[in-house]
Design an enzyme around this catalytic site. Structure first.
Site, PDB file in Angstrom:
ATOM      1  N   HIS A  34     -88.428  43.159  29.478  1.00 35.56           N
ATOM      2  CA  HIS A  34     -88.728  43.224  30.915  1.00 35.56           C
ATOM      3  C   HIS A  34     -88.379  41.912  31.610  1.00 35.56           C
ATOM      4  CE1 HIS A  34     -90.643  47.246  31.176  1.00 35.56           C
ATOM      5  NE2 HIS A  34     -90.746  47.038  29.877  1.00 35.56           N
ATOM      6  N   GLU A 159     -77.262  54.561  36.572  1.00 35.60           N
ATOM      7  CA  GLU A 159     -78.647  54.892  36.239  1.00 35.60           C
ATOM      8  C   GLU A 159     -79.590  54.595  37.417  1.00 35.60           C
ATOM      9  OE1 GLU A 159     -79.394  54.368  32.201  1.00 35.60           O
ATOM     10  OE2 GLU A 159     -81.561  54.522  32.397  1.00 35.60           O
ATOM     11  N   ASP A 171     -79.187  47.131  28.501  1.00 37.94           N
ATOM     12  CA  ASP A 171     -78.754  48.169  27.560  1.00 37.94           C
ATOM     13  C   ASP A 171     -77.269  48.483  27.703  1.00 37.94           C
ATOM     14  OD1 ASP A 171     -81.426  48.057  27.174  1.00 37.94           O
ATOM     15  OD2 ASP A 171     -81.880  50.039  27.983  1.00 37.94           O
TER      16      ASP A 171
HETATM   17  C1  GAF Z   1     -85.332  49.460  29.154  1.00 37.34           C
HETATM   18  C2  GAF Z   1     -84.445  49.131  30.345  1.00 37.34           C
HETATM   19  F1  GAF Z   1     -83.441  50.057  30.440  1.00 37.34           F
HETATM   20  C3  GAF Z   1     -83.873  47.733  30.222  1.00 37.34           C
HETATM   21  O1  GAF Z   1     -83.128  47.422  31.368  1.00 37.34           O
HETATM   22  C4  GAF Z   1     -84.992  46.690  30.010  1.00 37.34           C
HETATM   23  O2  GAF Z   1     -85.679  46.452  31.204  1.00 37.34           O
HETATM   24  C5  GAF Z   1     -85.927  47.138  28.894  1.00 37.34           C
HETATM   25  O3  GAF Z   1     -86.365  48.478  29.066  1.00 37.34           O
HETATM   26  C6  GAF Z   1     -87.142  46.258  28.791  1.00 37.34           C
HETATM   27  O4  GAF Z   1     -86.777  44.994  28.350  1.00 37.34           O
HETATM   28  O5  GAF Z   1     -84.583  49.494  27.977  1.00 37.34           O
END
Ligand code: GAF
Length: 384
Positions: A34, A159, A171
């Protein structure tokens, strides 16, 4: 990874055309949770689970997408793309198509078959793998290419803007830019990154609590809002703090009393996590596994305590790993509230570690967890 030859045959049988094939991996985040949407630091690695995409052109102006996982086909008109998702699995590939169209690409008709083995809803970025595999496939039809960081941003926008989930960039970025046997420290502000080799003697053991995780639903956006509320208070005193990346623990000492309790806790996690993530990369680079493990343990405590991003099962999975031979560090990985833990484990102990952890978890919850001994894989690419 699934066998690409099987996907090719599936596509041929359904669409009677010879496809181009692409693969995009899922990921595990070693540390930095996060922090991406706060323009901070993350340190993920891609894993040997992926979404495969097979694509071939069509002459009827249709976009036909078949998911082997859902055993369903969905069809769209390339000349009349929807503006928003409809709450269907095809939102992820269509989000990418829509963003690419918005970038000025003329989208031709095509048939796309997708098939993945990234466990769904497990916090291992099955969504990003679908987006990235689709992006490479569609770009091959359009005849365009983008630098990795730019393509990651386009997939994130798919997304955010089409699917309607408020994820950050981690991601999609790692799925595109990963390197085999490496973790990647990403600065989510300017998308600069550093690769850190994962030593041969270290295995990534991913333990699925079997509790479903989702970014789109409830708690993830709430946590994001709470973090941003804390940031706004700091920014009201110090204008150059647009994101928690720019805040310090001293800021919290000075102005934390003006925050509601939850935003204060979330901010403490995010600010500390940024420091830990940079330190973890340094530890990995100098081969200090003990320090890396310690930082992972601290990160889990903060994620579970201050961020309240864990759940009983994930806390137990981390706790049950303690004391098992070979453990270097364990923590909940990904968006939280379920999903998987990541365990760095001495390679020679990895199989025994996985078996014993599974046994302990089943004894505690009566649930058989999926536990995978993975290795860090390369980023998305064309297969054939
Ligand atoms: C999910 C989100 F898609 C990422 O962007 C990131 O915020 C993650 O949670 C938490 O670190 O995978």
């Amino acid at each position: 990874m699934h066998d690409p030859a099987v996907l090719r045959n599936l596509h041929r049988d359904r669409y009677h055309a010879e496809p181009a094939l692409f693969a995009a991996p899922g990921r595990v985040n070693l540390i930095g949770e996060h922090t991406d949407y706060a323009e901070g630091f993350v340190m993920p690695a891609a894993i040997n689970f992926a979404t495969l995409a097979a694509i071939s052109p069509r002459s009827d102006g249709k976009i036909a997408i078949y998911s082997e996982n859902y055993e369903e086909e969905k069809s769209y008109d390339a000349a009349a793309l929807p503006a928003k998702g409809i709450g269907h699995w095809s939102d992820y590939p269509m989000g990418v198509v829509s963003i690419l169209a918005g970038e000025g690409h003329r989208i031709p008709g095509f048939s796309l078959t997708i098939w993945g083995d990234v466990p769904l809803g497990s916090g291992l970025s099955s969504s990003a793998a679908i987006e990235v595999a689709t992006a490479l496939a569609v770009l091959s039809q359009v005849g365009a290419e983008y630098p990795g960081p730019v393509l990651a941003r386009l997939c994130q926008r798919a997304e955010n803007e089409y699917v309607g989930s408020s994820c950050g960039i981690m991601d999609q970025f790692i799925s595109i830019n990963a390197k085999e046997n490496h973790a990647l420290l990403l600065d989510c502000r300017d998308l600069s990154y550093k690769l850190a080799p994962i030593p041969d003697h270290v295995a990534l053991v991913i333990a699925n609590t079997m509790v479903k995780h989702s970014v789109a639903g409830g708690d993830y956006p709430t946590r994001r809002r709470e973090s941003e509320a804390a940031c706004a208070i700091i920014a009201s005193h110090r204008a150059n703090v647009p994101f928690l990346r720019d805040a310090t623990l001293e800021d919290l000492e000075k102005w934390g009393s003006e925050m509601e309790p939850k935003p204060l806790m979330r901010a403490r996690h995010v600010i500390g996590e940024n420091l830990r993530t940079v330190a973890a990369c340094e530890a990995l680079l100098r081969g200090d596994m003990k320090e890396l493990g310690r930082l992972m343990a601290e990160a889990h405590q903060s994620y579970s305590g201050d961020f309240e991003g864990s759940c009983v099962e994930a806390d137990a999975m981390v706790e049950l790993a303690q004391g098992l031979p070979g453990l270097i560090g364990a923590r909940l990985t990904g968006g939280g509230f379920g999903g998987c833990t990541v365990n760095l484990v001495e390679q020679k102990e990895a199989a025994g570690f996985a078996a014993e952890l599974g046994k302990r978890y089943t004894a505690r919850f009566g649930i058989v967890p999926q536990i995978h001994v993975c290795h860090a894989s390369s980023g998305a690419h064309r297969l054939a």
